[in-house]
Scaffold this motif. Structure first.
Motif, PDB file in Angstrom:
ATOM      1  N   LEU A 376       0.811  -1.214   0.000  1.00 21.94           N
ATOM      2  CA  LEU A 376       0.000   0.000   0.000  1.00 21.94           C
ATOM      3  C   LEU A 376       0.848   1.269   0.000  1.00 21.94           C
ATOM      4  CD1 LEU A 376      -2.776  -1.034   2.538  1.00 21.94           C
ATOM      5  CD2 LEU A 376      -2.893  -1.057   0.048  1.00 21.94           C
ATOM      6  N   GLY A 377       2.179   1.132   0.160  1.00 19.78           N
ATOM      7  CA  GLY A 377       3.055   2.290   0.051  1.00 19.78           C
ATOM      8  C   GLY A 377       3.769   2.686   1.317  1.00 19.78           C
ATOM      9  N   LEU A 378       3.515   2.020   2.431  1.00 19.11           N
ATOM     10  CA  LEU A 378       4.213   2.363   3.666  1.00 19.11           C
ATOM     11  C   LEU A 378       5.658   1.882   3.600  1.00 19.11           C
ATOM     12  CD1 LEU A 378       1.481   1.521   6.344  1.00 19.11           C
ATOM     13  CD2 LEU A 378       1.840   3.635   5.049  1.00 19.11           C
ATOM     14  N   ALA A 416       4.911   6.586   9.481  1.00 22.61           N
ATOM     15  CA  ALA A 416       4.523   7.004   8.133  1.00 22.61           C
ATOM     16  C   ALA A 416       4.327   8.510   8.130  1.00 22.61           C
ATOM     17  CB  ALA A 416       3.227   6.298   7.706  1.00 22.61           C
ATOM     18  N   THR A 417       4.239   9.082   6.955  1.00 25.47           N
ATOM     19  CA  THR A 417       3.911  10.503   6.811  1.00 25.47           C
ATOM     20  C   THR A 417       2.429  10.632   6.471  1.00 25.47           C
ATOM     21  OG1 THR A 417       4.363  10.599   4.433  1.00 25.47           O
ATOM     22  CG2 THR A 417       6.231  10.951   5.929  1.00 25.47           C
ATOM     23  N   THR A 418       1.928  11.834   6.603  1.00 20.93           N
ATOM     24  CA  THR A 418       0.528  12.101   6.248  1.00 20.93           C
ATOM     25  C   THR A 418       0.265  11.740   4.790  1.00 20.93           C
ATOM     26  OG1 THR A 418       0.529  13.920   7.852  1.00 20.93           O
ATOM     27  CG2 THR A 418      -1.281  13.862   6.272  1.00 20.93           C
ATOM     28  N   THR A 419       1.210  12.061   3.918  1.00 18.93           N
ATOM     29  CA  THR A 419       1.036  11.786   2.494  1.00 18.93           C
ATOM     30  C   THR A 419       1.079  10.290   2.198  1.00 18.93           C
ATOM     31  OG1 THR A 419       2.076  13.917   2.019  1.00 18.93           O
ATOM     32  CG2 THR A 419       1.883  12.373   0.187  1.00 18.93           C
ATOM     33  N   GLN A 420       1.949   9.546   2.876  1.00 13.50           N
ATOM     34  CA  GLN A 420       1.975   8.098   2.696  1.00 13.50           C
ATOM     35  C   GLN A 420       0.635   7.471   3.081  1.00 13.50           C
ATOM     36  OE1 GLN A 420       5.520   7.192   5.080  1.00 13.50           O
ATOM     37  NE2 GLN A 420       6.357   6.136   3.302  1.00 13.50           N
ATOM     38  N   LEU A 421       0.062   7.956   4.178  1.00 15.16           N
ATOM     39  CA  LEU A 421      -1.221   7.428   4.624  1.00 15.16           C
ATOM     40  C   LEU A 421      -2.309   7.743   3.603  1.00 15.16           C
ATOM     41  CD1 LEU A 421      -2.203   5.796   7.020  1.00 15.16           C
ATOM     42  CD2 LEU A 421      -2.747   7.936   8.200  1.00 15.16           C
ATOM     43  N   ALA A 422      -2.238   8.931   3.011  1.00 18.06           N
ATOM     44  CA  ALA A 422      -3.209   9.288   1.970  1.00 18.06           C
ATOM     45  C   ALA A 422      -3.060   8.376   0.753  1.00 18.06           C
ATOM     46  CB  ALA A 422      -3.024  10.749   1.570  1.00 18.06           C
ATOM     47  N   GLN A 423      -1.827   8.072   0.370  1.00 25.55           N
ATOM     48  CA  GLN A 423      -1.611   7.173  -0.758  1.00 25.55           C
ATOM     49  C   GLN A 423      -2.173   5.787  -0.471  1.00 25.55           C
ATOM     50  OE1 GLN A 423       2.450   5.898  -1.625  1.00 25.55           O
ATOM     51  NE2 GLN A 423       2.058   6.127  -3.828  1.00 25.55           N
ATOM     52  N   ALA A 424      -1.987   5.297   0.756  1.00 25.23           N
ATOM     53  CA  ALA A 424      -2.483   3.974   1.120  1.00 25.23           C
ATOM     54  C   ALA A 424      -4.005   3.935   1.075  1.00 25.23           C
ATOM     55  CB  ALA A 424      -1.982   3.602   2.510  1.00 25.23           C
TER      56      ALA A 424
END
Length: 575
Positions: A376-378, A416-424
């Motif tokens: 998922l990108g994390l 994780a970063t806020t943006t990583q969480l959004a990507q997931a």
């Protein structure tokens, strides 16, 4: 035969003088002809021309204007404005010390300031007096005709959106070089190339005429970002209010296009104004949404559940007995707020049960959950290319302790970063397709990579819709006009002696409309200092206001669902 008449000595002397003068005159005529008339003498006219040009001909730089940065709709975010910089030749200025006080007064300096600067630059031929003045103000000083004072044209960067887009757009230094954000990441693209010209100046240094153009200036290239300035203002306003109302240390929010991966808004608190840097501090410059890492907590529980369903060991209707509301794992006690009793899989997400998640994780290999997180990108970059972007931490232990297995499933022990969480969450919103995150507007979205089965994602989506119903922890994320799917998160922050009991990070991650997502949004509030500190209390209301306002601005038709018919609390008007 008569003897020849003798010429007097005085006359010989006269003739001698005449011959010497004639020889000198002839030599001068020959030299002048040699220098200016006769061909083939490279030291002749060229020499005199070079000597003249050395006193009057100057090469000047033609500064290139930097490219314009705009939002996706063409609204300017960074533009270059012509300004005038005053400089002086200290050697020339030193010849008229009686006018120093006049110059200092015009510059707003004290006499001691100017004298000190003259002392530091003594013997040199260049020093700045004042950079980036308005042309009118500079002309007033130039009109004083103080010998040794000159001007040159430069460009100053101006940011129409000010602090609203500062962390993303960044800024340049006084020499118009990118220092932060997009200005730094795309500096070579935006910078352009300076030109050069030769001009003839009089003895006072004033340009008489242009002699020749040596090289034309090439303006920088323009850049179109993916953000929508309307959504940027909306997110900025709501995040600022939330940080202020909850007396929080900081906050960040990302709004992403669910179908393309484009960032539609990215805001942080606290902020700085790139147009006024008088009180600028280093900690204000961070784009926290991309650089700051935190433990995501319960926002990753849906991913762990999805891994469990994918493994085949659990089904959508699997049930967990969470009584008596706590569980002992490896010498540690994990608790729920209350005893939830018997929960199905959707109830585990809606109630955010630690006990149920721990039981599920203990029956699985931890690599199964880690693999899902990674897909998922994390633990990896999002693809933005932003300077200093964090990639988070996704450890894979050789030997997993029992407590690590349990906490891994609900977002502790990873970052994780806020943006990583959004990507997931974008993968969930996009039917299992993962796309790179883009800060630039794209004409065509990338193909994306399927990472999770669509039917499996559909099951998780239904669970996340239930998590924002009245009985779920995220019910404050609901909107009046659009269905929402999402998950809250609340984690203790790490202190000097382990996790602190009174410091938290509250978050909410989700997307809307739930049945056909248009946007994904993640809200993170760092250290709320009020009695309300849970993600459902602090971050979910921000998501609600921003999601509803953003969808209206994007002209998304309202889609009322049965479980949204119930009366919701009054909404803050969108302006």
């Amino acid at each position: 035969m008569k003897a020849p008449k003798r010429i007097p000595i005085a006359r010989w002397r006269f003739y001698g003088v005449i011959l010497v003068l004639a020889g000198l005159a002839g030599s001068l005529v020959w030299r002048v002809a040699d220098l200016q008339v006769l061909p083939g003498n490279e030291r002749g006219f060229t020499f005199l021309q070079g000597q003249g040009q050395a006193r009057t001909l100057r090469t000047e730089t033609i500064n290139a204007s930097r490219g314009v940065i705009t939002d996706r709709n063409g609204e300017p975010l960074a533009v270059s404005t012509p300004v005038t910089t005053l400089w002086a030749n200290p050697r020339e200025l030193a010849e008229t010390p009686q006018r120093w006080s006049e110059l200092a007064r015009a510059l707003g300096w004290s006499n001691a300031d100017l004298e000190s600067r003259m002392g530091r630059f003594a013997g040199r031929e260049f020093m700045y007096l004042q950079r980036h003045m308005t042309p009118h103000a500079a002309d007033e000083i130039l009109a004083l005709n103080i010998p040794g004072v000159y001007s040159q044209r430069e460009y100053r960067r101006f940011y129409p959106a000010g602090e609203v887009a500062a962390h993303l757009v960044g800024m340049t230094d006084i020499d118009d070089r990118g220092q932060e954000g997009i200005e730094l990441a795309y500096d070579a693209w935006l910078a352009g190339e300076n030109g050069a010209r030769q001009v003839i100046k009089d003895r006072h240094g004033h340009t008489v005429r242009e002699h020749q153009l040596l090289r034309s200036a090439r303006p920088g290239n323009n850049l179109t970002l993916s953000i929508d300035l309307r959504l940027q203002y909306l997110a900025h306003r709501e995040l600022r209010s939330a940080v202020h109302e909850n007396r929080a240390r900081a906050g960040s929010m990302v709004i992403m296009d669910a179908q393309t991966g484009e960032i539609l808004a990215m805001v942080n608190q606290p902020v700085y104004n790139p147009n006024d840097r008088s009180n600028l501090r280093g900690d204000l410059l961070r784009n926290r949404a991309l650089t700051d890492m935190f433990e995501p907590g319960s926002t990753v529980k849906p991913f762990a559940v999805m891994a469990a369903l994918e493994s085949g060991d659990y089904r959508y209707n699997s049930r967990f007995n969470t009584a008596p509301g706590h569980i002992r794992v490896g010498g540690h006690t994990l608790t729920d707020p209350v005893n939830y009793g018997d929960l199905d899989m959707a109830g585990v997400i809606a109630k955010s049960s630690q006990v149920a998640m721990a039981k599920m994780a203990m029956n699985m290999e931890p690599e199964v959950i880690r693999s899902m997180y990674y897909r998922l990108g994390l633990g990896q970059g999002t693809g933005t290319g932003f300077p200093g972007e964090g990639v988070g931490a996704l450890p894979n232990y050789d030997r997993w302790r029992a407590i690590q297995k349990a906490t891994y499933s609900f977002g502790y022990g990873i970052s994780a970063t806020t943006t990583q969480l959004a990507q997931a969450y974008g993968v969930l919103a996009n039917g299992g397709i993962k796309r790179p995150v883009s800060l630039l507007r794209m004409d065509e979205p990338p193909a994306g990579q399927p990472v999770v089965n669509r039917e499996l994602v559909s099951q998780i989506n239904r669970m996340l819709e239930q998590a924002v119903t009245r009985d779920g922890t995220g019910h404050r994320a609901r909107t009046d006009a659009y269905s929402v799917a999402g998950k809250t998160g609340t984690v203790h922050k790490v202190g000097l002696q382990g996790y602190d009991d009174d410091r938290y990070i509250a978050s909410f991650a989700g997307y809307a409309p739930a049945e056909n997502p248009r946007i994904v949004a993640v809200v993170v509030i760092d250290e709320p200092a009020t009695e309300a500190y849970f993600g459902g209390q602090v971050a979910a209301p921000v998501f609600s206001r921003v999601a509803e306002g953003a969808l209206r601005l994007l002209q998304e038709p309202p889609r009322q669902r049965d479980n949204y018919v119930e009366k919701l609390p009054p909404r803050r008007p969108i302006s």
